[in-house]
Design an enzyme around this catalytic site. Structure first.
Site, PDB file in Angstrom:
ATOM      1  N   ARG A  73      -9.295  -0.154   7.523  1.00 39.39           N
ATOM      2  CA  ARG A  73      -8.946   0.694   8.525  1.00 39.39           C
ATOM      3  C   ARG A  73      -8.168  -0.194   9.813  1.00 39.39           C
ATOM      4  O   ARG A  73      -8.436  -0.991   9.760  1.00 39.39           O
ATOM      5  CB  ARG A  73     -10.370   1.310   9.389  1.00 39.39           C
ATOM      6  N   GLU A  83      -2.932   5.633  13.570  1.00 40.99           N
ATOM      7  CA  GLU A  83      -2.347   6.483  12.739  1.00 40.99           C
ATOM      8  C   GLU A  83      -2.038   7.935  13.279  1.00 40.99           C
ATOM      9  O   GLU A  83      -2.852   8.287  13.999  1.00 40.99           O
ATOM     10  CB  GLU A  83      -2.972   6.457  11.464  1.00 40.99           C
ATOM     11  N   HIS A 131      -1.170   5.076   4.496  1.00 38.18           N
ATOM     12  CA  HIS A 131      -2.492   5.173   4.100  1.00 38.18           C
ATOM     13  C   HIS A 131      -2.666   5.870   2.704  1.00 38.18           C
ATOM     14  O   HIS A 131      -3.143   7.062   2.514  1.00 38.18           O
ATOM     15  CB  HIS A 131      -3.278   6.215   5.294  1.00 38.18           C
TER      16      HIS A 131
END
Ligand code: 8YV
Length: 337
Positions: A243, A272, A290
């Protein structure tokens, strides 16, 4: 569109394989969003106000402020293994069962960690940018010299299922593997992964590739910041497929710009889909949006698992009342109805 009064209503926050959603449609009225977009808490509250359940992406936030507006909500199925978008205590307090999709994505994510290791060390994306820009004028002995992967030390921070899958791949590259984890693994697993347990400082100081596979929690936030980057070798690479928040992006940009580490391969970012502009300007970093779990087969498996969890959590199907992947076991006060 009309809704039956009897069928519970479900919200699917982002597009999902339609044939898999048909399984939901057998039991529920299903509202699916057409766009992959970020949802604010206020929008989440509005969307969930009349829903019994939802399939959410790992960035769709649910906390007490959302749950205050969702009187019918009984189950949330996250379609991902991470669940830092969910406030589990608030969900339990509201009697809402939450589930995730562990296991099915481990090998796919591990493949991608290796893709980033290889691409970063061997400057694959930088080389392609150079070629596409028409800068390649002929064979050069000194062109785009990178680091080797084989034989170097692989360090893994967070040795869960995904960390272990990454470690098992190291044998073919003849790489020693060291790891650090909250708790040391069983000897049998260490042997299977050929991985040696070390303390955090040893991991930082000895890894040539430091791969992060920790979940995002209050304890792991900025687990790699300026001090940790300073402990790494100058020719080491940092790989993050966990993450964004586990790395301090500003500290990483500084370390990369000053060449205090050799490079980084990043699939996740603190804010993000925003990526720090200073990071975009660097050549010694490979950046991906991602996608570590994004093989077609794995994304279908994740979607299927989320759907099965939701069906079970809402009291239908073979596992009625016992969703296989509940993450807040203490939600037994599930709302009646
Ligand atoms: C996402 C992930 O689910 O599983 C996780 O925790 O971060 C990913 O696999 C995927 O990107 C879809 O949003």
């Amino acid at each position: 569109m009309t809704h039956s009064d009897h069928r519970p209503r479900i919200w699917v926050s982002r597009p999902l394989f339609d044939d898999i959603l048909d399984r939901l449609r057998e039991h529920f009225d299903v509202e699916v969003e057409d766009d992959d977009r970020e949802w604010t808490r206020q929008e989440m509250a509005e969307k969930l106000a009349d829903k019994a359940g939802a399939i959410l992406g790992v960035a769709d936030p649910v906390d007490a402020s959302v749950l205050a507006h969702t009187p019918l909500l009984r189950a949330i199925a996250n379609r991902g293994v991470g669940y830092n978008n969910l406030d589990l205590a608030a969900l339990s307090a509201a009697g809402v069962v939450a589930t995730n999709t562990p296991g099915v994505l481990d090998e796919t994510v591990a493949d991608f960690a290796w893709a980033l290791m290889l691409a970063t060390a061997r400057r694959v994306t930088e080389a392609e940018r150079y070629l596409r820009a028409g800068e390649w004028k002929g064979m050069s002995f000194h062109i785009l010299l990178g680091g080797d992967v084989h034989g170097r030390t692989l360090g893994i921070l967070g040795m869960g299922r995904i960390g272990q899958a990454i470690a098992r791949r190291a044998a073919g590259f003849r790489m020693p593997v060291i790891y650090h984890n909250r708790s040391r693994l069983d000897g049998a697993i260490e042997q299977d992964c050929k991985a040696r347990y070390v303390d955090r400082d040893t991991l930082l100081g000895e890894a040539d590739f430091l791969v992060l596979t920790v979940p995002m929690t209050a304890e792991t936030r900025h687990i790699v910041g300026a001090a940790e980057l300073a402990r790494m070798k100058r020719d080491a690479f940092l790989i993050n497929i966990a993450r964004g928040g586990v790395v301090d992006d500003a500290a990483l940009v500084a370390a990369l710009s000053e060449k205090r580490i050799a490079g980084a391969g990043l699939d996740v970012f603190e804010r993000e889909p925003a990526v720090p502009p200073a990071m975009l300007a660097l050549d010694n970093v490979v950046l991906t949006p991602h996608i570590a779990s994004a093989s077609l087969a794995t994304r279908r498996a994740m979607a299927g698992m989320a759907v099965d969890n939701l069906i079970a959590a809402l009291g239908y199907g073979p596992d009625a009342g016992r969703p296989p992947n509940a993450i807040n076991a203490d939600s037994s006060l599930a709302r009646a109805g």
